[in-house]
Design a protein around this motif. Structure first.
Motif, mmCIF file in Angstrom:
data_model
loop_
_atom_site.group_PDB
_atom_site.id
_atom_site.type_symbol
_atom_site.label_atom_id
_atom_site.label_comp_id
_atom_site.label_asym_id
_atom_site.label_seq_id
_atom_site.Cartn_x
_atom_site.Cartn_y
_atom_site.Cartn_z
ATOM 1 N N PRO A 26 0.844 -1.189 0.000
ATOM 2 C CA PRO A 26 0.000 0.000 0.000
ATOM 3 C C PRO A 26 0.880 1.239 0.000
ATOM 4 N N VAL A 27 0.250 2.388 -0.115
ATOM 5 C CA VAL A 27 1.015 3.637 -0.169
ATOM 6 C C VAL A 27 1.983 3.758 1.009
ATOM 7 N N GLN A 28 1.492 3.587 2.227
ATOM 8 C CA GLN A 28 2.343 3.748 3.397
ATOM 9 C C GLN A 28 3.482 2.745 3.414
ATOM 10 N N GLY A 29 3.232 1.555 2.858
ATOM 11 C CA GLY A 29 4.272 0.532 2.825
ATOM 12 C C GLY A 29 5.494 0.960 2.035
ATOM 13 N N TRP A 30 5.279 1.676 0.940
ATOM 14 C CA TRP A 30 6.420 2.152 0.140
ATOM 15 C C TRP A 30 7.242 3.167 0.924
ATOM 16 N N ALA A 54 9.778 -11.637 2.821
ATOM 17 C CA ALA A 54 9.263 -12.899 3.335
ATOM 18 C C ALA A 54 8.209 -13.448 2.373
ATOM 19 N N GLY A 55 7.930 -14.744 2.493
ATOM 20 C CA GLY A 55 6.867 -15.328 1.685
ATOM 21 C C GLY A 55 7.334 -15.878 0.357
ATOM 22 N N ARG A 56 6.369 -16.109 -0.524
ATOM 23 C CA ARG A 56 6.668 -16.812 -1.776
ATOM 24 C C ARG A 56 7.077 -15.894 -2.915
ATOM 25 N N GLY A 57 7.077 -14.600 -2.677
ATOM 26 C CA GLY A 57 7.490 -13.684 -3.730
ATOM 27 C C GLY A 57 8.187 -12.465 -3.179
ATOM 28 N N PHE A 58 9.026 -11.861 -3.979
ATOM 29 C CA PHE A 58 9.807 -10.694 -3.565
ATOM 30 C C PHE A 58 8.919 -9.459 -3.447
ATOM 31 N N ASN A 59 8.194 -9.156 -4.496
ATOM 32 C CA ASN A 59 7.325 -7.979 -4.484
ATOM 33 C C ASN A 59 6.396 -8.036 -5.690
ATOM 34 N N ALA A 60 5.103 -7.801 -5.444
ATOM 35 C CA ALA A 60 4.107 -7.820 -6.524
ATOM 36 C C ALA A 60 3.658 -6.422 -6.901
ATOM 37 N N GLY A 61 4.416 -5.423 -6.485
ATOM 38 C CA GLY A 61 4.108 -4.063 -6.896
ATOM 39 C C GLY A 61 3.135 -3.353 -5.979
ATOM 40 N N VAL A 62 2.339 -2.489 -6.575
ATOM 41 C CA VAL A 62 1.379 -1.657 -5.844
ATOM 42 C C VAL A 62 0.148 -2.474 -5.481
ATOM 43 N N ASP A 63 -0.459 -2.131 -4.350
ATOM 44 C CA ASP A 63 -1.713 -2.761 -3.937
ATOM 45 C C ASP A 63 -2.841 -2.233 -4.818
ATOM 46 N N ILE A 64 -3.201 -2.993 -5.847
ATOM 47 C CA ILE A 64 -4.220 -2.568 -6.797
ATOM 48 C C ILE A 64 -5.560 -2.327 -6.109
ATOM 49 N N LYS A 65 -5.882 -3.139 -5.127
ATOM 50 C CA LYS A 65 -7.169 -2.995 -4.436
ATOM 51 C C LYS A 65 -7.278 -1.663 -3.720
ATOM 52 N N GLU A 66 -6.165 -1.148 -3.224
ATOM 53 C CA GLU A 66 -6.184 0.173 -2.597
ATOM 54 C C GLU A 66 -6.530 1.238 -3.620
ATOM 55 N N LEU A 67 -6.005 1.108 -4.826
ATOM 56 C CA LEU A 67 -6.336 2.057 -5.895
ATOM 57 C C LEU A 67 -7.800 1.942 -6.292
#
Length: 247
Positions: A26-30, A54-67
């Protein structure tokens, strides 16, 4: 959402993002990530920073649902600025940054990895920009640091991904290892770098950034202008609303 910093060995700081299920921020996460990387780089005892997730992926980008939840442009502006802050924090970190990439590295993930000084990736890592499928533009600046121009354009237009092994062939990934050995190998490289003199490392980082042929921060912000244009035109929301509904 958590961003934590650890000190596993002398001179090495590990910044880890953990935002289940896919590390889409999300925005604050960046902003939180940017603050953590800057703090790690400014630590007088740090000589190398490892950027991990952590987890199964490095980063999936921006939280689309927040947008999607935002009826105006506040979330988009926040995401644009937050991504720019996080990418700039990695690029301008006072000491070298090693990205430890596993699983998917998409959108903003490419921005983070593309701004790092070195990449160690797991065998299952894939890199790509699904931006055109998500109603957005951006991070071609950073993908161009990982692959040649024509391949970058093809990947961008098609939203296809490229594997860590393919990037290894292009020389943009230092090493590809089994997933269970990723952390160990990233730390091994970071420790080798951290064995150098800290003052000289900081000078070297500044020197290498100074001779970079592309102003990555200005270039990325230029791209983001077209993302905003697509939103004002209504194109972005029309495409973005298909997210999660693909057959």
């Amino acid at each position: 959402m958590s961003v934590s910093t650890a000190c596993p060995s002398d001179g090495v700081r590990v910044v880890t993002v953990d935002r289940p299920p896919v590390n889409a921020l999300p925005v604050q996460g960046w902003y939180d990530l940017a603050d953590a990387v800057r703090a790690a780089g400014r630590d007088p005892g740090a000589r190398c920073v490892v950027l991990a997730a952590a987890g199964r992926g490095f980063n999936a980008g921006v939280d689309i649902k927040e947008l999607q939840r935002d009826t105006g442009h506040e979330a988009l502006i926040g995401a644009n600025r937050g991504c720019a802050e996080a990418f700039a924090a990695v690029y301008a970190c006072e000491v070298p940054v090693v990205a430890a990439v596993q699983g998917f590295c998409l959108g903003g993930g490419v921005g983070l990895a593309g701004n790092a000084d070195a990449i160690v990736a797991s065998e299952d890592a894939v890199f790509g920009l699904p931006e055109l499928d998500r109603g957005a533009l951006g991070a071609a600046t950073h993908l161009a640091r990982l692959v040649p121009q024509h391949l970058m354009r093809t990947l961008y237009y098609t939203s296809r991904t490229v594997t860590a092994t393919e990037l290894l062939a292009h020389g943009s990934v230092w090493r590809v290892v089994p997933a269970r050995e990723l952390a160990e190998n990233a730390l091994e490289l970071a420790t080798e770098i951290a064995a150098k003199d800290g003052h000289l490392l900081r000078l070297a980082k500044a020197a290498l950034n100074g001779i970079d042929p592309v102003d990555v921060q200005r270039s990325y912000r230029f791209e983001q202008g077209f993302t905003f244009e697509a939103n004002l035109a209504g194109t972005a929301s029309r495409v973005r609303d298909t997210f999660g509904k693909e057959a």
